[in-house]
Design a protein around this motif. Sequence first.
Motif, PDB file in Angstrom:
ATOM      1  N   PHE A 257       0.829  -1.209   0.000  1.00  0.00           N
ATOM      2  CA  PHE A 257       0.000   0.000   0.000  1.00  0.00           C
ATOM      3  C   PHE A 257       0.867   1.265   0.000  1.00  0.00           C
ATOM      4  O   PHE A 257       0.571   2.235  -0.690  1.00  0.00           O
ATOM      5  N   ASP A 258       1.956   1.202   0.769  1.00  0.00           N
ATOM      6  CA  ASP A 258       2.852   2.366   0.861  1.00  0.00           C
ATOM      7  C   ASP A 258       3.798   2.473  -0.336  1.00  0.00           C
ATOM      8  O   ASP A 258       4.515   3.476  -0.472  1.00  0.00           O
ATOM      9  N   GLY A 259       3.824   1.450  -1.171  1.00  0.00           N
ATOM     10  CA  GLY A 259       4.730   1.423  -2.318  1.00  0.00           C
ATOM     11  C   GLY A 259       4.291   2.356  -3.431  1.00  0.00           C
ATOM     12  O   GLY A 259       3.315   3.105  -3.289  1.00  0.00           O
ATOM     13  N   PRO A 260       4.994   2.286  -4.566  1.00  0.00           N
ATOM     14  CA  PRO A 260       4.711   3.242  -5.651  1.00  0.00           C
ATOM     15  C   PRO A 260       3.433   2.928  -6.442  1.00  0.00           C
ATOM     16  O   PRO A 260       2.939   3.788  -7.169  1.00  0.00           O
ATOM     17  N   SER A 261       2.908   1.729  -6.295  1.00  0.00           N
ATOM     18  CA  SER A 261       1.773   1.325  -7.143  1.00  0.00           C
ATOM     19  C   SER A 261       0.464   1.994  -6.728  1.00  0.00           C
ATOM     20  O   SER A 261      -0.013   1.813  -5.593  1.00  0.00           O
ATOM     21  N   GLN A 262      -0.102   2.726  -7.664  1.00  0.00           N
ATOM     22  CA  GLN A 262      -1.404   3.370  -7.424  1.00  0.00           C
ATOM     23  C   GLN A 262      -2.506   2.317  -7.341  1.00  0.00           C
ATOM     24  O   GLN A 262      -3.447   2.451  -6.551  1.00  0.00           O
ATOM     25  N   ALA A 263      -2.355   1.275  -8.184  1.00  0.00           N
ATOM     26  CA  ALA A 263      -3.365   0.196  -8.206  1.00  0.00           C
ATOM     27  C   ALA A 263      -3.489  -0.452  -6.834  1.00  0.00           C
ATOM     28  O   ALA A 263      -4.584  -0.885  -6.430  1.00  0.00           O
ATOM     29  N   GLU A 264      -2.405  -0.546  -6.129  1.00  0.00           N
ATOM     30  CA  GLU A 264      -2.400  -1.170  -4.809  1.00  0.00           C
ATOM     31  C   GLU A 264      -3.256  -0.350  -3.839  1.00  0.00           C
ATOM     32  O   GLU A 264      -3.988  -0.901  -3.021  1.00  0.00           O
ATOM     33  N   ARG A 265      -3.128   0.971  -3.932  1.00  0.00           N
ATOM     34  CA  ARG A 265      -3.904   1.850  -3.037  1.00  0.00           C
ATOM     35  C   ARG A 265      -5.380   1.869  -3.405  1.00  0.00           C
ATOM     36  O   ARG A 265      -6.229   2.100  -2.560  1.00  0.00           O
ATOM     37  N   GLU A 266      -5.663   1.626  -4.684  1.00  0.00           N
ATOM     38  CA  GLU A 266      -7.062   1.658  -5.127  1.00  0.00           C
ATOM     39  C   GLU A 266      -7.683   0.265  -5.159  1.00  0.00           C
ATOM     40  O   GLU A 266      -8.791   0.087  -5.664  1.00  0.00           O
ATOM     41  N   SER A 267      -6.988  -0.705  -4.631  1.00  0.00           N
ATOM     42  CA  SER A 267      -7.454  -2.089  -4.713  1.00  0.00           C
ATOM     43  C   SER A 267      -8.805  -2.287  -4.005  1.00  0.00           C
ATOM     44  O   SER A 267      -8.964  -1.948  -2.821  1.00  0.00           O
ATOM     45  N   ALA A 268      -9.761  -2.822  -4.759  1.00  0.00           N
ATOM     46  CA  ALA A 268     -11.081  -3.098  -4.181  1.00  0.00           C
ATOM     47  C   ALA A 268     -10.994  -4.250  -3.173  1.00  0.00           C
ATOM     48  O   ALA A 268     -11.729  -4.282  -2.178  1.00  0.00           O
ATOM     49  N   LEU A 269     -10.064  -5.194  -3.434  1.00  0.00           N
ATOM     50  CA  LEU A 269      -9.916  -6.355  -2.552  1.00  0.00           C
ATOM     51  C   LEU A 269      -9.451  -5.921  -1.161  1.00  0.00           C
ATOM     52  O   LEU A 269      -9.929  -6.419  -0.141  1.00  0.00           O
ATOM     53  N   ARG A 270      -8.522  -4.962  -1.153  1.00  0.00           N
ATOM     54  CA  ARG A 270      -8.022  -4.440   0.121  1.00  0.00           C
ATOM     55  C   ARG A 270      -9.155  -3.759   0.894  1.00  0.00           C
ATOM     56  O   ARG A 270      -9.298  -3.946   2.097  1.00  0.00           O
ATOM     57  N   LYS A 271      -9.967  -2.980   0.152  1.00  0.00           N
ATOM     58  CA  LYS A 271     -11.094  -2.295   0.804  1.00  0.00           C
ATOM     59  C   LYS A 271     -12.113  -3.316   1.304  1.00  0.00           C
ATOM     60  O   LYS A 271     -12.683  -3.171   2.388  1.00  0.00           O
ATOM     61  N   PHE A 272     -12.324  -4.352   0.510  1.00  0.00           N
ATOM     62  CA  PHE A 272     -13.252  -5.424   0.911  1.00  0.00           C
ATOM     63  C   PHE A 272     -12.763  -6.064   2.214  1.00  0.00           C
ATOM     64  O   PHE A 272     -13.550  -6.318   3.131  1.00  0.00           O
ATOM     65  N   TYR A 273     -11.461  -6.306   2.288  1.00  0.00           N
ATOM     66  CA  TYR A 273     -10.865  -6.900   3.491  1.00  0.00           C
ATOM     67  C   TYR A 273     -11.083  -5.988   4.700  1.00  0.00           C
ATOM     68  O   TYR A 273     -11.542  -6.430   5.761  1.00  0.00           O
ATOM     69  N   LEU A 274     -10.771  -4.718   4.523  1.00  0.00           N
ATOM     70  CA  LEU A 274     -10.863  -3.773   5.644  1.00  0.00           C
ATOM     71  C   LEU A 274     -12.314  -3.577   6.099  1.00  0.00           C
ATOM     72  O   LEU A 274     -12.614  -3.658   7.289  1.00  0.00           O
ATOM     73  N   TYR A 275     -13.209  -3.343   5.108  1.00  0.00           N
ATOM     74  CA  TYR A 275     -14.612  -3.146   5.487  1.00  0.00           C
ATOM     75  C   TYR A 275     -15.210  -4.439   6.052  1.00  0.00           C
ATOM     76  O   TYR A 275     -16.060  -4.387   6.952  1.00  0.00           O
ATOM     77  N   GLY A 276     -14.746  -5.567   5.529  1.00  0.00           N
ATOM     78  CA  GLY A 276     -15.219  -6.866   6.056  1.00  0.00           C
ATOM     79  C   GLY A 276     -14.828  -7.017   7.516  1.00  0.00           C
ATOM     80  O   GLY A 276     -15.650  -7.430   8.352  1.00  0.00           O
ATOM     81  N   ALA A 277     -13.577  -6.664   7.839  1.00  0.00           N
ATOM     82  CA  ALA A 277     -13.101  -6.775   9.223  1.00  0.00           C
ATOM     83  C   ALA A 277     -13.902  -5.838  10.139  1.00  0.00           C
ATOM     84  O   ALA A 277     -14.312  -6.219  11.239  1.00  0.00           O
ATOM     85  N   VAL A 278     -14.150  -4.607   9.655  1.00  0.00           N
ATOM     86  CA  VAL A 278     -14.919  -3.634  10.457  1.00  0.00           C
ATOM     87  C   VAL A 278     -16.353  -4.135  10.646  1.00  0.00           C
ATOM     88  O   VAL A 278     -16.912  -4.071  11.749  1.00  0.00           O
ATOM     89  N   LEU A 279     -16.942  -4.662   9.562  1.00  0.00           N
ATOM     90  CA  LEU A 279     -18.332  -5.131   9.626  1.00  0.00           C
ATOM     91  C   LEU A 279     -18.477  -6.270  10.635  1.00  0.00           C
ATOM     92  O   LEU A 279     -19.384  -6.252  11.485  1.00  0.00           O
ATOM     93  N   ILE A 280     -17.579  -7.259  10.541  1.00  0.00           N
ATOM     94  CA  ILE A 280     -17.666  -8.412  11.453  1.00  0.00           C
ATOM     95  C   ILE A 280     -17.454  -7.945  12.895  1.00  0.00           C
ATOM     96  O   ILE A 280     -18.161  -8.361  13.816  1.00  0.00           O
ATOM     97  N   GLY A 281     -16.493  -7.028  13.084  1.00  0.00           N
ATOM     98  CA  GLY A 281     -16.249  -6.487  14.418  1.00  0.00           C
ATOM     99  C   GLY A 281     -17.464  -5.765  14.966  1.00  0.00           C
ATOM    100  O   GLY A 281     -17.867  -5.985  16.116  1.00  0.00           O
ATOM    101  N   ALA A 282     -18.069  -4.907  14.112  1.00  0.00           N
ATOM    102  CA  ALA A 282     -19.235  -4.131  14.550  1.00  0.00           C
ATOM    103  C   ALA A 282     -20.414  -5.049  14.875  1.00  0.00           C
ATOM    104  O   ALA A 282     -21.098  -4.872  15.895  1.00  0.00           O
ATOM    105  N   LEU A 283     -20.649  -6.031  14.021  1.00  0.00           N
ATOM    106  CA  LEU A 283     -21.752  -6.970  14.256  1.00  0.00           C
ATOM    107  C   LEU A 283     -21.552  -7.728  15.568  1.00  0.00           C
ATOM    108  O   LEU A 283     -22.498  -7.933  16.332  1.00  0.00           O
ATOM    109  N   SER A 284     -20.309  -8.143  15.815  1.00  0.00           N
ATOM    110  CA  SER A 284     -20.024  -8.880  17.041  1.00  0.00           C
ATOM    111  C   SER A 284     -20.252  -8.002  18.264  1.00  0.00           C
ATOM    112  O   SER A 284     -20.822  -8.452  19.265  1.00  0.00           O
ATOM    113  N   VAL A 285     -19.830  -6.742  18.166  1.00  0.00           N
ATOM    114  CA  VAL A 285     -20.017  -5.820  19.293  1.00  0.00           C
ATOM    115  C   VAL A 285     -21.510  -5.607  19.548  1.00  0.00           C
ATOM    116  O   VAL A 285     -21.981  -5.679  20.689  1.00  0.00           O
ATOM    117  N   VAL A 286     -22.270  -5.377  18.474  1.00  0.00           N
ATOM    118  CA  VAL A 286     -23.717  -5.136  18.627  1.00  0.00           C
ATOM    119  C   VAL A 286     -24.399  -6.367  19.239  1.00  0.00           C
ATOM    120  O   VAL A 286     -25.181  -6.255  20.188  1.00  0.00           O
TER     121      VAL A 286
END
Lengths: 187, 281
Positions: free
Chosen positions: B234-263
Amino acid sequence: MKSTDKFLIGIVIGIVLLVVAAFVVTLTRPAPTYQAEDTPKGVAHNYLLALQKENYQRAYGYLSPTLQGYPASTERFAEDVEDFSWVFRLDTDTTLAVESARVTANRTVVKVRESRFNGRRLFDSSQSITIFEIKLQLEDGEWKIVDADYYFAWCWKDSEGCKQPTQPPSDVPRPVGAWHIKGGRPS
Amino acid sequence: MMSTVRRWYIYLVSAISLQAVAWAIIALLRNLLISRLNPPPTSIAFEIAVILVGLPIFLAHWLWGQRLAGRTVEEREATLRRLYLYGTMAAFLGPFAANAFDLIGTLLRAESTLDRRAYGLTSGDAVVYHLLALLVLSVLWFYHQRIVAEDSKAVPEMGGAATVRRLYVLGFSAAGLTVTTLATIHLLRWIMLQFGGSVVKGSSLDVRLTTEITRLLIGLPLWLIFWRWAQQLFDGPSQAERESALRKFYLYGAVLIGALSVVANATAILADVFRRALGLP
């Protein structure tokens, strides 16, 4: 030559050496032999080895004549072994090792470790290990087998035995479905 | 089109034959070195047969693939080649983690490991049993890792190849995160039970300390290694890496599962508080 090619060659050489070692170890492994029969472990070992070698006469000799369904002859014993082929593991490759014996007065429980190779699945060795017991009893100074979880027909403990005579006595009414049991415990 | 079919054939056969050979080697080593396994000769014969048949098939196909990759850049950057490489590494790393878990569990005498110990082996045998798998899997993983490094140096991973790498990196990161989170929750529960264990009814909250420590010892390095790798990309030179949908899916997935568990857990706790406040049993 690239370093990855050298690495691959190293892996292949390692595998070839392993296969050679496996051949040598397996081929030089001593064949199991009969042991002295003055201990329960020795009797259990010899009984199982005799069964594996299909020396039914010898195996029959280790069975206790006090069993209620004691097979009348070596031939009947061999038939029972064939009929209960699953219990005697006739269809699978096994190795057996007598592990321990627990002696209480004139009875002993011997633990046996059985390694079985069941199948030929590509990604699974299909190997399983079972530990089972053989019970022996001291009779006239000799250890005789009276029960076992495997390598023993359950009907040898049954008063009617594994099979009734082909022609039952005419004065005894013949119970339906109880004369000839093939290959397992009746429901 | 023709080359794609050829690639599928080469890498599919390579993957299947390599896995078969790898597990036959592991089984053979275990049978030769652990006397307690006492294998029937047919078992050894079968394992040797798998190796003798599978190894030439793997070598023929893999070296064919290597020759093609050395000849053209297109072949070397092919997504299918990366799929094979990362897929094979994942197929080695997954069982590696499982065997490492059991090895550490055996050394720590974790109950969960002892309960399902293979073939009723002694502790010494179990250590050898898992070490042998770790040895073979790590050697094969390392070989493929070096191939990946060579390929990446020659042709930067972009497009489909980068997606495959992200799947590998984020997949193991997610697995490590899940294991670490579960272990942390259970360890916190264990600490709480040390102070208020007497008021807890039933055994559903029982925590096996050594099992959770083992889980943490496997999950945490797995998560840290792969998540740091993802961050470096992510910190590297690749713009594609920063715009990766898979990375966002991973992050939002982790937040979603965490939030659901807390609720879900907060609701359960609050419901229990109200139940007590209303004097219900």
